[in-house]
Design a protein around this motif. Structure first.
Motif, PDB file in Angstrom:
ATOM      1  N   TYR A   1       0.581  -1.161  -0.303  1.00 59.86           N
ATOM      2  CA  TYR A   1      -0.438   0.015   0.045  1.00 59.86           C
ATOM      3  C   TYR A   1       0.794   0.893  -0.303  1.00 59.86           C
ATOM      4  O   TYR A   1       1.509   1.491   1.216  1.00 59.86           O
TER       5      TYR A   1
ATOM      6  N   ALA B   1      -2.742 -12.118  13.483  1.00 55.67           N
ATOM      7  CA  ALA B   1      -3.475 -11.047  14.653  1.00 55.67           C
ATOM      8  C   ALA B   1      -3.829 -10.106  12.890  1.00 55.67           C
ATOM      9  O   ALA B   1      -4.255  -9.899  12.332  1.00 55.67           O
ATOM     10  N   ASN B   2      -4.528  -8.932  14.054  1.00 58.61           N
ATOM     11  CA  ASN B   2      -5.468  -7.680  13.394  1.00 58.61           C
ATOM     12  C   ASN B   2      -3.942  -7.545  12.520  1.00 58.61           C
ATOM     13  O   ASN B   2      -3.050  -7.197  12.833  1.00 58.61           O
ATOM     14  N   GLY B   3      -4.554  -7.060  11.450  1.00 57.61           N
ATOM     15  CA  GLY B   3      -3.240  -5.727  10.321  1.00 57.61           C
ATOM     16  C   GLY B   3      -2.215  -6.955   9.708  1.00 57.61           C
ATOM     17  O   GLY B   3      -1.241  -6.500   9.632  1.00 57.61           O
ATOM     18  N   ALA B   4      -2.335  -8.197  10.636  1.00 61.71           N
ATOM     19  CA  ALA B   4      -1.407  -9.373   9.630  1.00 61.71           C
ATOM     20  C   ALA B   4      -1.384  -9.527   8.067  1.00 61.71           C
ATOM     21  O   ALA B   4      -0.055  -9.770   7.480  1.00 61.71           O
ATOM     22  N   GLY B   5      -3.111  -8.811   7.775  1.00 62.89           N
ATOM     23  CA  GLY B   5      -2.649  -9.104   6.215  1.00 62.89           C
ATOM     24  C   GLY B   5      -3.267 -10.183   5.041  1.00 62.89           C
ATOM     25  O   GLY B   5      -3.073 -10.522   4.200  1.00 62.89           O
ATOM     26  N   LYS B   6      -4.668  -9.980   6.403  1.00 63.47           N
ATOM     27  CA  LYS B   6      -4.944 -11.259   6.062  1.00 63.47           C
ATOM     28  C   LYS B   6      -6.054 -11.022   4.742  1.00 63.47           C
ATOM     29  O   LYS B   6      -6.355 -11.583   4.061  1.00 63.47           O
ATOM     30  N   SER B   7      -6.867  -9.813   5.252  1.00 61.79           N
ATOM     31  CA  SER B   7      -7.684  -9.241   3.628  1.00 61.79           C
ATOM     32  C   SER B   7      -6.692  -8.814   2.598  1.00 61.79           C
ATOM     33  O   SER B   7      -7.309  -9.304   1.471  1.00 61.79           O
ATOM     34  N   THR B   8      -5.442  -8.334   3.154  1.00 62.07           N
ATOM     35  CA  THR B   8      -4.312  -7.857   2.190  1.00 62.07           C
ATOM     36  C   THR B   8      -4.957  -9.336   0.722  1.00 62.07           C
ATOM     37  O   THR B   8      -4.626  -9.250  -0.303  1.00 62.07           O
TER      38      THR B   8
ATOM     39  N   GLN C   1     -11.083 -14.603  12.610  1.00 63.94           N
ATOM     40  CA  GLN C   1     -10.763 -14.976  13.976  1.00 63.94           C
ATOM     41  C   GLN C   1     -10.203 -16.013  15.317  1.00 63.94           C
ATOM     42  O   GLN C   1     -10.001 -16.323  16.256  1.00 63.94           O
TER      43      GLN C   1
ATOM     44  N   ALA D   1       2.332  -4.856   2.786  1.00 64.49           N
ATOM     45  CA  ALA D   1       1.815  -6.071   3.691  1.00 64.49           C
ATOM     46  C   ALA D   1       2.135  -6.630   3.660  1.00 64.49           C
ATOM     47  O   ALA D   1       1.364  -7.629   4.286  1.00 64.49           O
TER      48      ALA D   1
ATOM     49  N   GLU E   1     -13.660 -12.893   7.460  1.00 67.29           N
ATOM     50  CA  GLU E   1     -13.801 -13.822   8.495  1.00 67.29           C
ATOM     51  C   GLU E   1     -15.777 -14.012   8.715  1.00 67.29           C
ATOM     52  O   GLU E   1     -16.656 -13.072   9.017  1.00 67.29           O
TER      53      GLU E   1
ATOM     54  N   GLU F   1     -14.063  -8.625   3.744  1.00 68.30           N
ATOM     55  CA  GLU F   1     -14.460  -7.823   4.870  1.00 68.30           C
ATOM     56  C   GLU F   1     -14.896  -6.665   4.931  1.00 68.30           C
ATOM     57  O   GLU F   1     -14.927  -6.386   3.818  1.00 68.30           O
TER      58      GLU F   1
HETATM   59  N1  ATP Z   1      -5.564   0.568   2.010  1.00 66.89           N
HETATM   60  C1  ATP Z   1      -5.345   0.426   2.921  1.00 66.89           C
HETATM   61  N2  ATP Z   1      -3.966   1.449   2.710  1.00 66.89           N
HETATM   62  C2  ATP Z   1      -3.031   1.714   3.479  1.00 66.89           C
HETATM   63  N3  ATP Z   1      -2.745   0.336   4.148  1.00 66.89           N
HETATM   64  C3  ATP Z   1      -3.425  -0.073   4.174  1.00 66.89           C
HETATM   65  C4  ATP Z   1      -4.589  -0.943   3.671  1.00 66.89           C
HETATM   66  N4  ATP Z   1      -5.128  -1.822   3.957  1.00 66.89           N
HETATM   67  C5  ATP Z   1      -5.090  -2.759   4.848  1.00 66.89           C
HETATM   68  N5  ATP Z   1      -4.120  -1.472   4.599  1.00 66.89           N
HETATM   69  C6  ATP Z   1      -2.681  -1.979   5.817  1.00 66.89           C
HETATM   70  O1  ATP Z   1      -2.579  -3.177   6.014  1.00 66.89           O
HETATM   71  C7  ATP Z   1      -1.625  -4.000   6.607  1.00 66.89           C
HETATM   72  C8  ATP Z   1      -3.077  -5.504   6.725  1.00 66.89           C
HETATM   73  O2  ATP Z   1      -4.374  -4.909   6.684  1.00 66.89           O
HETATM   74  P1  ATP Z   1      -5.574  -5.883   6.378  1.00 66.89           P
HETATM   75  O3  ATP Z   1      -6.460  -6.016   6.300  1.00 66.89           O
HETATM   76  O4  ATP Z   1      -4.747  -6.884   5.277  1.00 66.89           O
HETATM   77  O5  ATP Z   1      -5.435  -6.626   7.959  1.00 66.89           O
HETATM   78  P2  ATP Z   1      -5.614  -8.038   8.197  1.00 66.89           P
HETATM   79  O6  ATP Z   1      -5.246  -9.268   8.559  1.00 66.89           O
HETATM   80  O7  ATP Z   1      -6.828  -8.200   8.151  1.00 66.89           O
HETATM   81  O8  ATP Z   1      -6.551  -7.796   9.886  1.00 66.89           O
HETATM   82  P3  ATP Z   1      -7.669  -8.150  10.348  1.00 66.89           P
HETATM   83  O9  ATP Z   1      -7.972  -8.749  11.825  1.00 66.89           O
HETATM   84  O10 ATP Z   1      -7.765  -6.609  11.393  1.00 66.89           O
HETATM   85  O11 ATP Z   1      -9.320  -7.837   9.128  1.00 66.89           O
HETATM   86  C9  ATP Z   1      -2.492  -3.429   7.880  1.00 66.89           C
HETATM   87  O12 ATP Z   1      -1.257  -2.876   8.632  1.00 66.89           O
HETATM   88  C10 ATP Z   1      -3.233  -2.445   7.493  1.00 66.89           C
HETATM   89  O13 ATP Z   1      -3.342  -0.752   8.137  1.00 66.89           O
END
Ligand code: ATP
Ligand code: MG
Lengths: 304, 240
Positions: free
Chosen positions: B15, B39-46, B196, B20, B163, B87
């Motif tokens: 990003y 964990a939250n922010g690990a990058g799963k949704s990415t 989660q 990510a 999730e 998500e």
């Molecule tokens: N559109 C974006 N622009 C900038 N950074 C982003 C964007 N989307 C996600 N991130 C960052 O990328 C990292 C991974 O985010 P992601 O949403 O993939 O986490 P996650 O594992 O799905 O978390 P959660 O369990 O909270 O859903 C995080 O640090 C987040 O802040």
């Protein structure tokens, strides 16, 4: 009373033309969140295409009015649709995803380009058209004033209702309309469902441009004169109509168009013709201050 | 094991300047349920979105069903039989429940639409009762059901669920997990699941991956991951 009734008829006619243009502004805004400033000029191009078609048909000896109008309508709508598609393709799509003002600047550039193109290719002077459908129905003769509903006004009303009917059906009942609404509500999710968003956005411009061309034809018939500048004034008024109705709302665009048409007509009839445009633009300013979401705009109560 | 239905090799996603996903390798075999925990922010949704081309992987390769889809436009990726309940649910707020489901059938070209919608309503009777309600006015849990139902309407070969249990009552969560297992057993549906609730997810899944700060740190059969002390400590705190 009779005078007011006449103004009502005239105002609704004018309002329908604005409404048709306003739909294009509101659709594009809804789907990509940008004001397509070149839209008014597509309306102007539609009026010129109509004029060209009508003169061409006359020189071919096709003088039956309904037939000539039908051919002109299809011709102008189809070619204007091509303009709409091309404008989106060359001026807006390459800028998608760049900073917010970029497409806006591009739109203003496109608007100037279209005006200059029309000015150079068609000349700067006002082009007249002899009345095609003279006469009409005389509704009443109160107080020495005849209320008239001209054939032209009836034709404009019927065409508008027909176009808006087809358009409503398209948006609410067809896969394309559903895709357009999906893109309007969540572009990314629409693509995750297999919607080709570039194509859907392109088709939105196509439909908006076709409706604007219909409005252009009706403007030409109603006023009997056009020039390269009509797109600017009518465009800003239609944009005002879209904002008044609630930008993004399709019924709002039509309602806003009717209101602007009525306000402009009554203002000219009772106050001052010179200041009729000021009246319309004052409405825009007042709406933006007191009713930023417009009459039928979303209040966004949904959980998203 | 047959050839993988989905294979990521060395995928990096950014990003802006922030990375990510870092050199992610992941495979999903046809017929498998694979879960991704972290964990939250690990990058799963990415990771789930990168598969669909939004955002696009900056480097690395994504192969689906033998075809390199790394640079394919999103809508074409989805038309190859991948569906995602993303998500945040992303229900169309101004469309009815039914229209949201119809949108799901778009990528499948409305094949077997009637049977599919009946199946979704059987799975979530709540949606059946609320067919004409606007998506935006549904409760959070109802929206989640709709998001899953919409993904199923695409008749996917690979279902991506980000999730799906979020905001749902435990009873409904159990129903959804049962439904995923049933679809997997009966129709061979392949599932990539972000959760989660690591305990339930690892019990359901054949295999799991653990993502930490964009890096895959562990992978293996669900039961095996479940037995590891470091997993228990990090993701099953207060586990059932
Ligand atoms: N559109 C974006 N622009 C900038 N950074 C982003 C964007 N989307 C996600 N991130 C960052 O990328 C990292 C991974 O985010 P992601 O949403 O993939 O986490 P996650 O594992 O799905 O978390 P959660 O369990 O909270 O859903 C995080 O640090 C987040 O802040
Ligand atoms: Mg997430």
């Amino acid at each position: 009373m009779a005078y007011a009734l006449q103004q009502l008829i005239n105002g609704i006619t004018l309002g329908m033309i604005y409404g048709l243009i306003a739909v294009g502004y509101t659709m594009v805004y809804g789907i990509i969140g940008m004001i397509n400033f070149a839209h008014g000029d597509v309306f102007m191009i539609g009026a010129f295409l109509s004029l060209i078609a009508l003169s061409g048909l006359a020189s071919l000896g096709i003088t039956a009015v309904p037939l000539a109008l039908a051919i002109t309508l299809v011709f102008a709508a189809a070619l204007a649709a091509l303009y709409g598609w091309t404008i989106e393709r060359v001026a807006y799509r390459p800028l998608r995803g760049s900073f917010r003002l970029a497409p806006l600047i591009s739109a203003i550039g496109m608007s100037i380009t279209l005006q200059n193109f029309a000015q150079v290719s068609q000349g700067a002077r006002v082009k007249p058209l002899a009345p095609l459908l003279p006469g009409g129905l005389v509704l009443s003769h109160g107080e020495g004033f005849a209320v008239q509903l001209s054939w032209m006004q009836i034709a404009i009303a019927l065409t508008t209702v027909l176009c808006l009917g087809v358009f409503t059906w398209l948006v609410t009942r067809t896969p394309l309309g559903r895709a357009m609404r999906a893109c309007e509500q969540d572009l990314k999710m629409a693509s995750l469902l297999g919607i080709d968003i570039n194509q859907t956005i392109g088709l939105t411009f196509v439909i908006g441009a076709a409706l604007a061309a219909v409005a252009g034809l009706m403007f030409l018939l109603y006023y009997g004169a056009i020039d390269f500048y009509i797109g600017f004034v009518a465009g800003v008024k239609a944009f005002t109509a879209a904002v008044l109705g609630g930008i993004g709302s399709l019924p709002g665009a039509v309602l806003g168009g009717l209101l602007i048409g009525l306000i402009e007509t009554f203002w000219s009839a009772y106050f001052s013709v010179q200041y009729k445009d000021v009246a319309a633009f004052s409405i825009l300013a007042i709406t933006l201050v007191f009713l930023p979401t417009g009459l039928l705009g979303r209040t966004d109560v949904e959980k998203v | 094991m047959s050839r993988p239905l989905l294979a990521l090799a060395g995928v990096n996603t950014f990003y802006g300047a922030v990375q990510a996903l870092k050199n992610v390798d992941l495979t999903v075999t046809e017929g498998e349920i694979v879960t991704l925990i972290g964990a939250n922010g690990a990058g799963k949704s990415t990771l789930m979105m990168t598969l669909c081309g939004q955002p696009r992987a900056r480097s690395g390769q994504i192969v689906y069903d033998g075809e390199d889809i790394t640079t394919l436009p999103t809508h074409l990726i989805m038309r190859r039989g991948i569906a995602q309940a993303p998500e945040g649910r992303r229900i169309f707020p101004r469309m009815s429940v039914r229209e949201n489901l119809i949108m799901g059938a778009e990528s499948a070209g409305y094949r077997d639409y009637d049977a599919d919608i009946a199946r979704v309503f059987a799975l979530f009777p709540r949606l059946d009762e609320r067919q004409s309600q606007r998506g935006g006015t549904l409760s959070g849990g109802e929206q989640q059901m709709l998001a899953i139902g919409r993904a199923l309407m695409a008749r996917p070969r690979l279902l991506l669920l980000d999730e799906p249990s979020l905001g749902l009552a435990p009873l409904i969560v159990r129903q959804i997990f049962q439904a995923i297992r049933a679809l997997n057993r009966e129709t061979g549906l392949t599932v990539l699941l972000v959760e989660q609730n690591a305990f339930q997810a690892l019990r359901l899944a054949h295999r799991g991956y653990v993502l930490v700060n964009g890096v895959i740190t562990m992978s293996g059969p669900g039961a095996e991951l479940l037995a590891r002390p470091e997993i228990r400590a990090a993701y099953l705190e207060g586990g059932h």
